[in-house]
Design a protein around this motif. Structure first.
Motif, PDB file in Angstrom:
ATOM      1  N   GLY A 226       0.557  -1.112  -0.061  1.00 52.17           N
ATOM      2  CA  GLY A 226       0.146  -0.043  -0.023  1.00 52.17           C
ATOM      3  C   GLY A 226       0.895   1.419  -0.022  1.00 52.17           C
ATOM      4  O   GLY A 226       0.247   2.321  -0.053  1.00 52.17           O
ATOM      5  N   ALA A 227       2.163   1.149  -0.051  1.00 52.51           N
ATOM      6  CA  ALA A 227       2.872   2.388   0.009  1.00 52.51           C
ATOM      7  C   ALA A 227       3.979   2.487  -1.325  1.00 52.51           C
ATOM      8  O   ALA A 227       4.180   1.483  -2.075  1.00 52.51           O
ATOM      9  CB  ALA A 227       3.792   2.356   1.381  1.00 52.51           C
ATOM     10  N   SER A 228       3.962   3.670  -1.589  1.00 52.28           N
ATOM     11  CA  SER A 228       5.138   4.005  -2.749  1.00 52.28           C
ATOM     12  C   SER A 228       6.518   3.687  -2.550  1.00 52.28           C
ATOM     13  O   SER A 228       6.456   3.473  -1.320  1.00 52.28           O
ATOM     14  CB  SER A 228       5.081   5.423  -3.138  1.00 52.28           C
ATOM     15  N   PRO A 229       7.376   3.173  -3.402  1.00 50.13           N
ATOM     16  CA  PRO A 229       8.454   2.878  -3.235  1.00 50.13           C
ATOM     17  C   PRO A 229       9.215   3.621  -2.256  1.00 50.13           C
ATOM     18  O   PRO A 229      10.132   3.491  -1.207  1.00 50.13           O
ATOM     19  CB  PRO A 229       9.113   2.834  -4.614  1.00 50.13           C
ATOM     20  N   ASP A 230       9.265   5.192  -2.302  1.00 49.81           N
ATOM     21  CA  ASP A 230       9.685   6.072  -1.415  1.00 49.81           C
ATOM     22  C   ASP A 230       9.353   5.987  -0.059  1.00 49.81           C
ATOM     23  O   ASP A 230       9.967   6.155   0.794  1.00 49.81           O
ATOM     24  CB  ASP A 230       9.467   7.681  -2.045  1.00 49.81           C
ATOM     25  N   GLU A 231       7.834   5.742  -0.186  1.00 52.48           N
ATOM     26  CA  GLU A 231       7.318   5.783   1.653  1.00 52.48           C
ATOM     27  C   GLU A 231       7.986   4.371   2.127  1.00 52.48           C
ATOM     28  O   GLU A 231       8.189   4.365   3.265  1.00 52.48           O
ATOM     29  CB  GLU A 231       5.817   5.798   1.416  1.00 52.48           C
ATOM     30  N   ALA A 232       7.939   3.226   1.311  1.00 48.31           N
ATOM     31  CA  ALA A 232       8.387   2.068   1.857  1.00 48.31           C
ATOM     32  C   ALA A 232       9.503   2.034   2.430  1.00 48.31           C
ATOM     33  O   ALA A 232      10.032   1.527   3.226  1.00 48.31           O
ATOM     34  CB  ALA A 232       8.260   1.011   0.849  1.00 48.31           C
TER      35      ALA A 232
END
Length: 248
Positions: A226-232
């Motif tokens: 559920g998160a973008s790569p940057d958020e992950a």
């Protein structure tokens, strides 16, 4: 940092074949917070004694007695080779997990190449001798020269990679979440966890459980999605940054 002796060519080949994980750029003893116990009910109770004797076994056994790093490597090679003989479908699981978790195996030993070549030959003879004598089920009482150790190969495999540093470990790693070795190898989230928190060397015992908990948290967050790569990436960095500086 401790140094590793070179291991025989058969182990190098095993590590090179069938590794489908990225090579992303260790605790001794069981995690203070342990995962589920490995079911050893099918392993039998009475160890089978396997004796490796002769000049090469004497040389290898002498080093195993005084250097835990050498003993760790030899036991890993014995179990991996035995699984290759007895369970061909699982032959590459231990080498692949060793690479995934960045265990400190296969590093160059000290001394001239001629000495390293002799050592590799001795190790190869000993591993082949032990595997030839060993059965495919139950614990083994290994006698390699003056070195003696009881190891249960299947329990060792299911507790891997943590069992590399503690061959008597009987629990799966905390981050395994109870999954068998083959399932963990197929989990891309495990690749991420070991990439950021590898078992690449012995660390202070206080860090062992903390790093295991952090790997478990990374896997949980990876599975949640559920998160973008940057958020992950930021989320994972927060987990790692939450560890004491000496454990990062």
């Amino acid at each position: 940092m401790r140094y590793r002796w070179l291991v025989p060519a058969l182990a190098v080949a095993a590590l090179a074949v069938g590794i489908g994980v990225a090579l992303w750029v260790g605790p001794r003893g069981p995690d203070p917070v342990a995962g589920p116990a490995v079911d050893a009910s099918a392993q039998g109770d009475r160890p089978v004694t396997v004796v490796a004797a002769g000049p090469d076994a004497d040389r290898v056994g002498a080093r195993m007695r005084i250097d835990d790093a050498v003993a760790d490597d030899l036991l890993f090679l014995v179990v991996a080779a035995l699984r290759g003989r007895c369970q061909p479908a699982h032959a590459h699981e231990l080498p692949r997990m060793a690479v995934l978790a960045r265990l400190p195996t296969l590093a160059a030993g000290q001394g001239p190449e001629s000495a390293a070549a002799t050592w590799r030959r001795d190790v190869s003879h000993v591993v082949n001798d032990v595997v030839r004598q060993a059965g495919c089920a139950g614990p083994l009482s290994l006698r390699i020269g003056a070195y003696v150790r009881v190891v249960e190969p299947e329990v060792y495999a299911q507790a891997f990679p943590d069992s590399y540093f503690d061959p008597g470990l009987t629990v799966r790693p905390l981050e395994a979440h109870g999954a068998p070795l083959a399932q963990r190898l197929a989990d891309p989230c495990a690749t991420v966890a070991y990439a950021v928190l590898p078992l690449d060397d012995v660390r202070a015992w206080q860090c062992t459980g903390l790093r295991a908990q952090a790997r478990s948290a990374v896997i949980n967050r990876c599975h949640a999605g559920g998160a973008s790569p940057d958020e992950a990436a930021a989320d994972i960095q927060r987990v790692v940054s939450g560890l004491p500086a000496t454990c990062q």
